[in-house]
Design an enzyme around this catalytic site. Structure first.
Site, PDB file in Angstrom:
ATOM      1  N   GLY A  13       0.537  -0.950   0.040  1.00  0.00           N
ATOM      2  CA  GLY A  13       0.047   0.249  -0.106  1.00  0.00           C
ATOM      3  C   GLY A  13       0.890   1.286  -0.045  1.00  0.00           C
ATOM      4  NE  ARG A  16      -4.372   5.802  -2.609  1.00  0.00           N
ATOM      5  CZ  ARG A  16      -5.278   5.723  -1.556  1.00  0.00           C
ATOM      6  NH1 ARG A  16      -6.047   6.557  -0.870  1.00  0.00           N
ATOM      7  NH2 ARG A  16      -5.700   4.237  -1.338  1.00  0.00           N
ATOM      8  CG  ASN A  91       1.248   1.706   4.744  1.00  0.00           C
ATOM      9  OD1 ASN A  91       1.388   2.661   6.098  1.00  0.00           O
ATOM     10  ND2 ASN A  91       0.764   1.791   3.642  1.00  0.00           N
ATOM     11  CE1 TYR A 156      -7.512   1.351  10.358  1.00  0.00           C
ATOM     12  CE2 TYR A 156      -7.265   2.163  12.614  1.00  0.00           C
ATOM     13  CZ  TYR A 156      -6.686   1.880  11.836  1.00  0.00           C
ATOM     14  OH  TYR A 156      -5.491   3.153  11.609  1.00  0.00           O
ATOM     15  CB  ALA A 158     -10.362  -6.154  16.100  1.00  0.00           C
ATOM     16  CE  LYS A 160      -4.427  -0.585  11.212  1.00  0.00           C
ATOM     17  NZ  LYS A 160      -3.261  -0.462  10.040  1.00  0.00           N
ATOM     18  CB  ILE A 189      -0.949  10.416   9.857  1.00  0.00           C
ATOM     19  CG1 ILE A 189       0.042   9.124  11.118  1.00  0.00           C
ATOM     20  CG2 ILE A 189      -0.120  10.366   8.451  1.00  0.00           C
ATOM     21  CD1 ILE A 189       0.712  10.415  12.167  1.00  0.00           C
TER      22      ILE A 189
END
Ligand code: NAP
Length: 249
Positions: A13, A16, A91, A156, A158, A160, A189
């Site tokens: 990924g 971008r 990533n 998300y 869970a 991570k 970010i």
């Protein structure tokens, strides 16, 4: 600057956002880089062009990392095109936010499949190559949300949190073969992922950051370059937050 001269890196990924900054940074520090993308071919080619313009080495490789066969082929191609694989940065990630009681099966599954299973898919293939070479550094991009949780991000968080447990297990399994694995937990970010958030969510996030600014993609990339390098030779199984003082765990 970390010295990555002669190293070969795959960044998933990296068309971008944070991934693109990581690819550029690893290349600037001397690594040859495979720039992976799922759909944004033009953006990936632009990242590769910017690396080459700066005198670096890069190739663009399409693969959906949530697909086991695609992910395995991506690792094989990176290894073949770069002449080896010393660094894997997991990533690639997506969000499908929504409150738990309204979260669809598809929104749950797609986030787990990409953010957690995707890292498993690439790491399983890369680990075999790295163990054989008796060297390697794996850096997984988790999130502070995987540590603290976040309303509206059950899927998300869970994924991570799972990625953090996965990282520590990989670190334990591969340490004796010269392969390290660490996780980076970014806070807020500035990327496409966060630009879509409503102003109220951005203000609330800023309030929670001791340094009172959002992070840049370069803030994350410099930590990844360090963890990927031999400067971090005695660091494995760690989770390092890069969040301007948002979590103090
Ligand atoms: P982004 O700007 O939305 O970029 C996501 C990248 O992932 C793109 O290059 C995209 O490629 C790629 N991708 C998505 N699904 C993929 C798949 N199935 N296979 C291969 N590539 C795929 O996101 P970001 O903000 O840079 O986030 C990067 C990572 O940092 C994610 O893991 C995210 O969870 C994590 N993170 C971000 C923040 C933040 O505040 N931004 C905070 C904590 C953690 P295409 O463009 O080709 O689809």
């Amino acid at each position: 600057m970390a010295d990555l001269t002669g190293k070969r890196a795959l960044v998933t990924g990296s068309s971008r956002g944070i991934g693109a900054a990581i690819a550029r940074r690893l290349a600037a520090d001397g690594a040859a880089v495979a720039v992976n993308y799922a759909g944004s071919e033009e953006a990936a080619r632009a990242v590769v062009a910017s690396i080459r313009d700066a005198g670096g080495t890069a190739v663009a490789l399409r693969a959906d990392i949530s697909d086991p066969a695609d992910a395995a082929a991506l690792v094989e191609r990176s290894h073949a095109e770069l002449g080896g694989l010393d660094i894997l940065v997991n990533n690639a990630g997506i969000t499908r936010d929504g409150l738990l009681v309204r979260m669809s099966d598809e929104d749950w599954r797609s986030v787990i499949d990409t953010n957690l299973t995707g890292a498993f898919n690439t790491t399983r293939s890369a680990a075999k190559l790295m163990m054989k070479a008796r060297t390697g550094s794996i850096v997984n991009i988790a999130s502070v949300v995987g540590i603290s949780g976040n309303a509206g991000q059950a899927n998300y968080a869970a994924a991570k949190a799972g990625l953090i447990g996965f990282t520590r297990t990989v670190a334990r399994e591969l340490a004796s073969r010269g392969v390290r694995a660490n996780a980076v937990a970014p806070g807020f970010i500035e990327t496409d992922m966060t630009s879509a958030l409503p102003e109220a969510a951005r203000t609330a996030a800023l309030d929670a950051i001791a340094m009172k600014r959002f992070g840049s993609t370069e803030d994350v990339a410099s930590l990844v370059a360090f963890l990927a390098s031999d400067e971090a030779a005695y660091i494995t199984g760690q989770v390092v937050a890069v969040d301007g003082g948002m979590t103090f765990a």
